[in-house]
Design an enzyme around this catalytic site. Structure first.
Site, PDB file in Angstrom:
ATOM      1  N   THR A 221       0.826  -1.204   0.000  1.00 27.03           N
ATOM      2  CA  THR A 221       0.000   0.000   0.000  1.00 27.03           C
ATOM      3  C   THR A 221       0.863   1.257   0.000  1.00 27.03           C
ATOM      4  OG1 THR A 221      -1.631  -1.208   1.268  1.00 27.03           O
ATOM      5  CG2 THR A 221      -1.731   1.189   1.436  1.00 27.03           C
ATOM      6  N   ARG A 249     -13.465  -8.678  -0.717  1.00 22.71           N
ATOM      7  CA  ARG A 249     -12.845  -8.161   0.515  1.00 22.71           C
ATOM      8  C   ARG A 249     -12.460  -6.682   0.368  1.00 22.71           C
ATOM      9  NH1 ARG A 249      -7.336  -6.109   1.891  1.00 22.71           N
ATOM     10  NH2 ARG A 249      -7.078  -6.479   4.108  1.00 22.71           N
ATOM     11  N   GLY A 251     -10.384  -3.746   2.466  1.00 23.63           N
ATOM     12  CA  GLY A 251      -9.462  -3.554   3.588  1.00 23.63           C
ATOM     13  C   GLY A 251      -9.590  -2.166   4.199  1.00 23.63           C
ATOM     14  N   GLY A 273      -0.548  -2.166   6.194  1.00 26.59           N
ATOM     15  CA  GLY A 273      -0.362  -3.366   7.000  1.00 26.59           C
ATOM     16  C   GLY A 273      -1.543  -4.305   6.841  1.00 26.59           C
ATOM     17  N   GLY A 275      -4.823  -5.042   7.028  1.00 26.24           N
ATOM     18  CA  GLY A 275      -5.915  -4.083   7.103  1.00 26.24           C
ATOM     19  C   GLY A 275      -7.001  -4.397   8.115  1.00 26.24           C
TER      20      GLY A 275
END
Lengths: 354, 354
Positions: A221, A249, A251, A273, A275
């Site tokens: 990210t 999904r 996050g 990280g 999420g």
């Protein structure tokens, strides 16, 4: 006694002359005596298990060079009086366009072999915010997030609806293949092989308890937090999510409060990280709340949030910038692609704990 | 002086005898003297501009009766030692199944004439959470949110992916028509006519500044916050979003931190109102943070969050329950369908400011 008073008068006279001289000086050259309000920018390109020994010198140099290029671009915008929102958007576009990071081109693949992107942005002055989730044909999701903020009455748009809004706003769609890279396709194949192995040995996919083997993961990210000359903070985050993700999904990156938050009264934050843990702890807003309600510094607040993240079993990091240009970049992984230009104009980039 | 001491000894003697008697009593009948830990439940069925004069006695009675039925169900679960998560899920199922509220059957229509549902749930003990966004064929979205929490490694699933997960978990899909009601279809038609009128008169759709004419709106989102005998808090929220929503708009209800939050150390919260404002202020987590970091009571924290919401231009309300069973239900709209059973077992329901 008279002597002392006389001495006082002398000092006052000298002081008055200095003030007058200062006044004249500041009239003729104000830029030399009035310090400009601080500007600052911090960026991340993901956190994870990156180790110096498993990275070639060329790879390391590629990351350091791209982080430096991104910081230089953002700092120039701020130095020239540009807004923090512009700095955040333009720097994230540069990182999205680079295949090095898990955002835009070079993002990770879903279980279905597609790329689905999330992004969000927030304006600390107005608390306006925008987010886009699960888009497949938007070249720069951060720009869509900004359009959602500025041109729709909503904060978050998802899926095909978000794509339709993007087209209405004149964004040219790109084929999903634009985002694909061989490196990420290989990552998907490795991940799927691992899952098949796990299923064979009956170790079924796990819950949010942290037993998913996070330690083997990297989170690519990207995110930016910036302070401009007008004292406005802004933050943004963009991601491809997690390799092999399924079931639509979503996050933390497109969630205001979890992956991104900005409030001029506290700080601007972007997270990277695992999420799910950032969502459960509402990490970005938690840092802002620790500053607002417990009077912690940006560094203390960010450190505490990452400590709580670790206690819950999550891993990752954040970047945060406050109103005075103070910068925090804590993480509990082996490394985090990161960097800043601080209020003194000093540029720094790092990958490992260094 | 001697007399006073003697009197003290007498009192001590009597006190000792009472203590001894209490000890015997508590040995022989502990359930009569050890107070059970408190239980409590609060619910809402949406906030808005409902006015007594525009509601028939029958309509009012229908709402009061359904809120009472829901509270009674939830309180029975808690009283019989059931968990707060079960109380939250079962009560929301009852409200989703009722066409009175904007959740499940009877939810509002999107711009495309479909119903798209969002829900979330959170466990204050573990901080585990689950959410489903933009599902069209899941009869009870709150149960899907719970499955996401308990049976997936994720916190939030959206769209078709979430539907696929629901089917994998054995949830029988329902046709979207199951959710449709004439009342909501008429609301869509009225809303679309109003928008056409606005566009004709060049008053274009507006941004997040609150100029969207919120005052004409009602929010029928449902939510529950509960405390069980084990001291565990839980909260959940379910909604159809906003009438005539488009572009895959996601509101606050499925966002952990915005529409729903629960933490045993602070409180359980569910929100209803103009979701974009709740997202920007991260209202549910803000209430939790005000309790954790500024030591406010649940009532003070909830009141402050709704005050900040109003200052930003947003409207709506929250329900919140703390670890001791204290209940807060502030709102800044004309009314809010709401009710509670408090730790004394007293049941109360209300609609207007009363």
């Amino acid at each position: 006694m008279r002597c002392m008073i006389s001495s006082c008068y002398q000092q006052l006279l000298i002081f008055g002359m200095v003030l007058a001289a200062g006044g004249i000086l500041s009239c003729s050259a104000p830029e030399e005596t009035t310090p400009e309000p601080p500007i600052a920018i911090a960026i991340h390109g993901g956190a994870g298990t990156m180790r110096r020994e498993s990275m070639t010198a060329e790879q390391e140099e590629a990351y350091r060079s791209k982080l430096t290029e991104a910081l230089t671009l953002g700092y120039e915008i701020l130095k020239n009086g540009g807004g923090s929102l512009d700095a955040v958007e333009q720097v994230i576009i540069l990182l999205e366009d680079s295949p090095l990071f898990n955002a835009g081109r070079g993002a990770v693949f879903t279980n279905a072999g597609t790329v689905e992107l999330d992004a969000s942005i927030m304006d600390g002055k107005t608390l306006q915010a925008g987010a886009a989730a699960a888009v497949k044909h938007v070249k720069n999701p951060i720009s869509l997030a900004r359009l959602v903020m500025e041109k729709s009455p909503h904060v978050m748009l998802a899926g095909e609806g978000a794509e339709a809004f993007a087209r209405e706003q004149g964004m040219e769609p790109v084929p999903n293949e634009y985002f694909h890279t061989d490196r990420r396709r290989e990552e998907l194949q490795r991940q799927q092989s691992r899952e098949q192995e796990r299923q064979k040995s009956s170790q079924f996919p796990t819950l949010q308890s942290g037993s998913e083997g996070n330690n083997s993961r990297q989170y690519g990210t990207v995110g930016v937090a910036a302070l401009d000359r007008s004292g406005n903070l802004a933050a943004g985050t963009s991601t491809g999510g997690r390799t092999n993700k399924r079931w639509g999904r979503v996050g933390d990156s497109p969630i205001i409060g979890a992956g991104t938050y900005a409030d001029n009264r506290t700080c601007a934050v972007s997270a990277t990280g695992h999420g799910e843990y950032f969502m459960r702890l509402v990490v970005a807003h938690r840092i802002s709340a620790l500053m607002a309600y417990r009077n912690l510094s940006v560094n203390e607040a960010a450190e505490q949030a990452i400590r709580e993240l670790g206690e819950l079993g999550g891993d990752g990091g954040v970047i945060a910038v406050d109103q005075n240009g103070n910068i925090a970049m804590p993480f509990n992984t082996a490394g985090m692609y990161r960097g800043y230009v601080d209020s003194d104009g000093e540029l720094w980039v790092g990958i490992f704990r260094e």
